[in-house]
Design a protein around this motif. Structure first.
Motif, mmCIF file in Angstrom:
data_model
loop_
_atom_site.group_PDB
_atom_site.id
_atom_site.type_symbol
_atom_site.label_atom_id
_atom_site.label_comp_id
_atom_site.label_asym_id
_atom_site.label_seq_id
_atom_site.Cartn_x
_atom_site.Cartn_y
_atom_site.Cartn_z
ATOM 1 N N GLN A 78 1.069 -1.171 0.099
ATOM 2 C CA GLN A 78 0.058 0.133 0.178
ATOM 3 C C GLN A 78 0.970 1.356 -0.009
ATOM 4 O O GLN A 78 0.224 2.047 0.466
ATOM 5 C CB GLN A 78 -1.000 -0.139 1.320
ATOM 6 C CG GLN A 78 -1.981 -1.564 1.148
ATOM 7 C CD GLN A 78 -2.862 -0.667 0.729
ATOM 8 O OE1 GLN A 78 -3.508 0.365 0.646
ATOM 9 N NE2 GLN A 78 -3.718 -1.858 -0.491
ATOM 10 N N ASP A 109 -14.677 4.482 -6.654
ATOM 11 C CA ASP A 109 -14.627 2.566 -7.019
ATOM 12 C C ASP A 109 -14.817 2.161 -8.142
ATOM 13 O O ASP A 109 -14.488 1.527 -8.282
ATOM 14 C CB ASP A 109 -16.354 2.930 -6.363
ATOM 15 C CG ASP A 109 -16.895 2.720 -4.891
ATOM 16 O OD1 ASP A 109 -15.382 2.454 -3.965
ATOM 17 O OD2 ASP A 109 -17.509 3.654 -4.300
ATOM 18 N N ILE A 112 -10.794 1.812 -9.018
ATOM 19 C CA ILE A 112 -10.220 0.726 -8.526
ATOM 20 C C ILE A 112 -11.216 -0.523 -9.062
ATOM 21 O O ILE A 112 -10.018 -1.441 -9.447
ATOM 22 C CB ILE A 112 -10.982 0.696 -6.683
ATOM 23 C CG1 ILE A 112 -9.754 1.992 -6.485
ATOM 24 C CG2 ILE A 112 -10.154 -0.626 -6.870
ATOM 25 C CD1 ILE A 112 -10.441 2.329 -5.357
ATOM 26 N N GLU A 121 -7.880 0.524 -3.164
ATOM 27 C CA GLU A 121 -8.865 0.381 -2.261
ATOM 28 C C GLU A 121 -8.192 2.370 -2.103
ATOM 29 O O GLU A 121 -7.376 3.430 -2.068
ATOM 30 C CB GLU A 121 -9.102 0.633 -0.701
ATOM 31 C CG GLU A 121 -7.354 0.483 0.198
ATOM 32 C CD GLU A 121 -6.843 0.290 1.518
ATOM 33 O OE1 GLU A 121 -7.221 0.934 2.466
ATOM 34 O OE2 GLU A 121 -7.344 -1.245 1.759
#
Length: 180
Positions: A78, A109, A112, A121
């Protein structure tokens, strides 16, 4: 620990071990070749042929292909983020309302789900937690088209605005921009 042997812009950078490096135990690899792959297929083929030892930031659509290569281990971290840099000294982004409207119009959204194939995310706020500039109490920016309309009206362009944008010539990055 390394010296530049050659550099061909857009193709590769070749570094060689510096025998005169002051600190022992650093730079033990004889040669490092940093290749630029302009598309995922080239990187997959290089990995399949054994030409590739390490790859950073591969396109999500190719992750299953890398997972299928013997000896290749895929890890997730991440640590990265993608940003749209805008010039706030020129119209339309010289108005804060237009900048805010763009931020509230983006469907993270969808980005992703489609571009990142579900790997990722959204950041809680403008800066992801891995960055030194992250503010833990920042509120996430969620898509809100009614608020976008209000912001555009406040900026004096209720029907929206247009702007030019350029993107690194990689299909994945272009796809992110198209979704935005």
């Amino acid at each position: 620990p390394y010296l530049l042997e050659s550099w061909e812009p857009g193709v590769d950078v070749v570094l060689v071990n510096n025998p005169d490096y002051w600190q022992e135990g650093i730079g033990l690899v004889d040669r490092v070749v940093w290749k630029n792959f302009t598309d995922g297929t080239s990187a997959v083929l290089a990995a399949q042929s054994g030409e590739l030892d390490l790859l950073i930031e591969q396109e999500p659509k190719d992750i299953p292909l890398f997972e299928g290569i013997d000896g290749m281990q895929v890890d997730f971290y991440q640590g990265g983020y993608y940003a749209l840099a805008i010039n706030i000294s020129m119209a339309p982004f010289d108005k804060v309302e237009n900048r805010q409207a763009l931020a509230y119009a983006i469907n993270t959204d969808a980005i992703i789900a489609v571009a990142f194939e579900g790997y990722g995310e959204p950041a809680a706020g403008l800066i992801p937690p891995e960055s030194w500039a992250y503010t833990p109490d920042a509120a996430p920016i969620e898509r809100d088209v009614e608020h976008v309309a209000e912001l555009l009206a406040a900026a004096g362009n209720p029907d929206g605005f247009s702007f030019k944008v350029s993107v690194t010539p990689q299909p994945f990055r272009a796809q992110i921009l198209e979704i935005m």
